[in-house]
Scaffold this motif. Structure first.
Motif, PDB file in Angstrom:
ATOM      1  N   VAL A 110       0.857  -1.188   0.000  1.00  0.00           N
ATOM      2  CA  VAL A 110       0.000   0.000   0.000  1.00  0.00           C
ATOM      3  C   VAL A 110       0.893   1.238   0.000  1.00  0.00           C
ATOM      4  O   VAL A 110       1.717   1.405   0.901  1.00  0.00           O
ATOM      5  N   LEU A 111       0.728   2.091  -1.029  1.00  0.00           N
ATOM      6  CA  LEU A 111       1.507   3.321  -1.157  1.00  0.00           C
ATOM      7  C   LEU A 111       0.599   4.481  -0.786  1.00  0.00           C
ATOM      8  O   LEU A 111      -0.271   4.879  -1.567  1.00  0.00           O
ATOM      9  N   THR A 112       0.774   5.032   0.402  1.00  0.00           N
ATOM     10  CA  THR A 112      -0.149   6.020   0.956  1.00  0.00           C
ATOM     11  C   THR A 112       0.603   7.189   1.558  1.00  0.00           C
ATOM     12  O   THR A 112       1.763   7.036   1.980  1.00  0.00           O
ATOM     13  N   ASN A 113      -0.048   8.359   1.608  1.00  0.00           N
ATOM     14  CA  ASN A 113       0.587   9.500   2.283  1.00  0.00           C
ATOM     15  C   ASN A 113       0.413   9.440   3.795  1.00  0.00           C
ATOM     16  O   ASN A 113       0.963  10.271   4.514  1.00  0.00           O
ATOM     17  N   GLY A 114      -0.362   8.459   4.274  1.00  0.00           N
ATOM     18  CA  GLY A 114      -0.497   8.242   5.710  1.00  0.00           C
ATOM     19  C   GLY A 114      -1.586   9.031   6.383  1.00  0.00           C
ATOM     20  O   GLY A 114      -1.920   8.767   7.544  1.00  0.00           O
ATOM     21  N   GLY A 115      -2.183   9.988   5.690  1.00  0.00           N
ATOM     22  CA  GLY A 115      -3.177  10.852   6.321  1.00  0.00           C
ATOM     23  C   GLY A 115      -4.413  10.135   6.797  1.00  0.00           C
ATOM     24  O   GLY A 115      -5.079  10.587   7.740  1.00  0.00           O
ATOM     25  N   LEU A 116      -4.751   9.008   6.168  1.00  0.00           N
ATOM     26  CA  LEU A 116      -5.953   8.254   6.517  1.00  0.00           C
ATOM     27  C   LEU A 116      -5.628   6.865   7.079  1.00  0.00           C
ATOM     28  O   LEU A 116      -6.518   6.040   7.217  1.00  0.00           O
ATOM     29  N   LEU A 117      -4.362   6.660   7.384  1.00  0.00           N
ATOM     30  CA  LEU A 117      -3.935   5.335   7.858  1.00  0.00           C
ATOM     31  C   LEU A 117      -4.154   5.239   9.372  1.00  0.00           C
ATOM     32  O   LEU A 117      -3.231   5.402  10.170  1.00  0.00           O
ATOM     33  N   THR A 118      -5.373   4.964   9.754  1.00  0.00           N
ATOM     34  CA  THR A 118      -5.749   4.892  11.156  1.00  0.00           C
ATOM     35  C   THR A 118      -5.276   3.590  11.795  1.00  0.00           C
ATOM     36  O   THR A 118      -4.812   2.671  11.113  1.00  0.00           O
ATOM     37  N   GLU A 119      -5.422   3.509  13.110  1.00  0.00           N
ATOM     38  CA  GLU A 119      -5.075   2.283  13.835  1.00  0.00           C
ATOM     39  C   GLU A 119      -5.883   1.101  13.322  1.00  0.00           C
ATOM     40  O   GLU A 119      -5.358  -0.001  13.129  1.00  0.00           O
ATOM     41  N   ASP A 120      -7.182   1.307  13.095  1.00  0.00           N
ATOM     42  CA  ASP A 120      -8.039   0.236  12.580  1.00  0.00           C
ATOM     43  C   ASP A 120      -7.607  -0.196  11.178  1.00  0.00           C
ATOM     44  O   ASP A 120      -7.596  -1.398  10.865  1.00  0.00           O
ATOM     45  N   ALA A 121      -7.260   0.783  10.339  1.00  0.00           N
ATOM     46  CA  ALA A 121      -6.842   0.460   8.974  1.00  0.00           C
ATOM     47  C   ALA A 121      -5.571  -0.383   8.989  1.00  0.00           C
ATOM     48  O   ALA A 121      -5.457  -1.374   8.257  1.00  0.00           O
ATOM     49  N   VAL A 122      -4.621  -0.016   9.828  1.00  0.00           N
ATOM     50  CA  VAL A 122      -3.380  -0.770   9.948  1.00  0.00           C
ATOM     51  C   VAL A 122      -3.667  -2.191  10.429  1.00  0.00           C
ATOM     52  O   VAL A 122      -3.126  -3.170   9.891  1.00  0.00           O
ATOM     53  N   GLY A 123      -4.528  -2.308  11.434  1.00  0.00           N
ATOM     54  CA  GLY A 123      -4.873  -3.624  11.966  1.00  0.00           C
ATOM     55  C   GLY A 123      -5.525  -4.515  10.926  1.00  0.00           C
ATOM     56  O   GLY A 123      -5.213  -5.714  10.832  1.00  0.00           O
ATOM     57  N   ASN A 124      -6.424  -3.931  10.129  1.00  0.00           N
ATOM     58  CA  ASN A 124      -7.083  -4.710   9.080  1.00  0.00           C
ATOM     59  C   ASN A 124      -6.085  -5.181   8.027  1.00  0.00           C
ATOM     60  O   ASN A 124      -6.130  -6.335   7.577  1.00  0.00           O
ATOM     61  N   PHE A 125      -5.191  -4.287   7.626  1.00  0.00           N
ATOM     62  CA  PHE A 125      -4.164  -4.671   6.654  1.00  0.00           C
ATOM     63  C   PHE A 125      -3.285  -5.801   7.203  1.00  0.00           C
ATOM     64  O   PHE A 125      -2.923  -6.730   6.483  1.00  0.00           O
ATOM     65  N   LYS A 126      -2.951  -5.701   8.464  1.00  0.00           N
ATOM     66  CA  LYS A 126      -2.121  -6.727   9.090  1.00  0.00           C
ATOM     67  C   LYS A 126      -2.834  -8.072   9.074  1.00  0.00           C
ATOM     68  O   LYS A 126      -2.233  -9.109   8.740  1.00  0.00           O
ATOM     69  N   ILE A 174       5.203   5.218   3.109  1.00  0.00           N
ATOM     70  CA  ILE A 174       4.686   6.511   3.551  1.00  0.00           C
ATOM     71  C   ILE A 174       5.752   7.576   3.324  1.00  0.00           C
ATOM     72  O   ILE A 174       6.875   7.431   3.812  1.00  0.00           O
ATOM     73  N   PRO A 175       5.452   8.663   2.624  1.00  0.00           N
ATOM     74  CA  PRO A 175       6.436   9.731   2.461  1.00  0.00           C
ATOM     75  C   PRO A 175       6.647  10.512   3.758  1.00  0.00           C
ATOM     76  O   PRO A 175       5.695  10.808   4.478  1.00  0.00           O
ATOM     77  N   LEU A 176       7.893  10.812   4.055  1.00  0.00           N
ATOM     78  CA  LEU A 176       8.256  11.720   5.140  1.00  0.00           C
ATOM     79  C   LEU A 176       9.351  12.605   4.567  1.00  0.00           C
ATOM     80  O   LEU A 176      10.461  12.146   4.307  1.00  0.00           O
ATOM     81  N   LEU A 177       9.036  13.863   4.354  1.00  0.00           N
ATOM     82  CA  LEU A 177       9.847  14.733   3.511  1.00  0.00           C
ATOM     83  C   LEU A 177      10.818  15.608   4.260  1.00  0.00           C
ATOM     84  O   LEU A 177      11.716  16.189   3.656  1.00  0.00           O
TER      85      LEU A 177
END
Length: 338
Positions: free
Chosen positions: A89-105, A114-117
């Motif tokens: 998943v290539l994301t800017n992280g703005g919507l990557l919530t705890e629940d979203a991470v858990g579901n992906f896992k 995730i970009p960190l500039l």
């Protein structure tokens, strides 16, 4: 019945829409003027099913736009996993919530980028043009590292704006527990064309930035650094940077990532604006073996024709040439500016 065609890596663009408007964005449709269509979840799923019926895919990388805008992204990931593909998943992280991470896992997603500039929130937010985006990216990175460990990659797009703070940014990335870093020099395209004079690196700044990455990488053998945007070898010789893995673009479709969007359009890569064909009109295997398409990508830039480095660097990012010059037959536009 399992498809006979195998493709190692597909970048699947779920939407053109995004919740950021990065100054360096390479998406060819991001020209700063056209309203972006909203996500179409049902079509995204239909096209993914169509694609996976035509080819077995080693890895599907969900991209966009911002893929997390798709409310059914976890169902899409499950579909790809069920068909035997790894999922990134290539994301800017703005919507990557705890629940979203858990579901992906739980689904078995393998990697998150995730970009960190910058270590400076103001610089990061300036480049994304969204206030508060730095804070969300840092928080999302922490969540992802906790869940995926070495499956998290930070993307550091190096521009003239953030190059002076490279060392501090890398220290922040290391402190967050990230083990994989993509250090990509700014590549012209999309919104980046509008901001190219501000963002484009001159040779001295480019070499200085990668020297800073090399110094940090040498001190952190537990981390991996990859430069994922091919840079012409006549601009930057990679040999002084042995702790950075440099990649170069091939025109061999059997050995490179191919991009497919949610409408079924097939492109050379996610930087290229040129549509090779559509999987609703003919199978992806036929598109990628079309003689006319293969001839298009066999063209050699005139300025590179007699260069002994051509076989290695292939003239740099020629997809950027497609955006800037309208042809694959020109060398990377960073060689001449814009």
């Amino acid at each position: 019945m399992k498809p006979s065609l195998h493709i190692d890596n597909i970048v699947y663009e779920l939407t053109e829409a995004c919740n950021q408007c990065c100054r360096f964005c390479y998406n060819y449709w991001r020209d700063g003027s056209t309203p972006l269509p909203p996500p179409v979840p049902r079509l995204v799923r239909k096209t993914l099913r169509k694609l996976l019926s035509q080819a077995s895919v080693g890895t599907v990388s969900f991209s966009g736009g911002e893929p997390m805008l798709l409310r059914n992204i976890h169902d899409l990931a499950m579909l790809a996993r069920f068909r035997g593909a790894h999922v990134n998943v290539l994301t800017n992280g703005g919507l990557l919530t705890e629940d979203a991470v858990g579901n992906f896992k739980n689904i078995g997603v393998g990697a998150v980028q995730i970009p960190l500039l910058s270590a400076d929130p103001a610089v990061h937010d300036y480049l994304t043009q969204v206030e508060g985006s730095w804070e969300k990216a840092v928080a999302a990175t922490r969540r992802a590292v906790a869940a995926f460990g070495k499956g998290v990659f930070t993307v550091l797009v190096i521009t003239k704006v953030n190059a002076p703070g490279i060392a501090e940014t890398l220290r922040l990335i290391g402190d967050l527990g990230v083990k994989g870093v993509m250090v990509n020099r700014f590549n012209i395209g999309g919104m980046g064309i509008l901001h190219s004079r501000e963002l484009l690196l001159d040779r001295e700044t480019l070499h200085g930035a990668f020297a800073a990455v090399e110094a940090f990488a040498a001190s952190r053998p537990d981390m991996r650094f990859v430069s994922g945007v091919c840079t012409p070898l006549c601009v930057m010789d990679p040999s002084p940077y042995p702790h950075i893995q440099f990649t170069y673009c091939t025109t061999d479709f059997s050995r490179r990532p191919v991009t497919v969007n949610y409408k079924g359009d097939v492109r050379f890569c996610n930087h290229s604006p040129y549509i090779l064909g559509n999987i609703y009109d003919r199978p992806v295997g036929e598109i990628l073996t079309d003689p006319d398409i293969l001839a298009r990508y066999a063209e050699i830039p005139e300025r590179c024709r007699d260069c002994n480095l051509l076989k290695r660097c292939n003239g740099g990012c020629r997809a950027a040439s497609e955006q800037v010059y309208g042809t694959f037959a020109e060398a990377d536009p960073m060689l001449g500016g814009v």
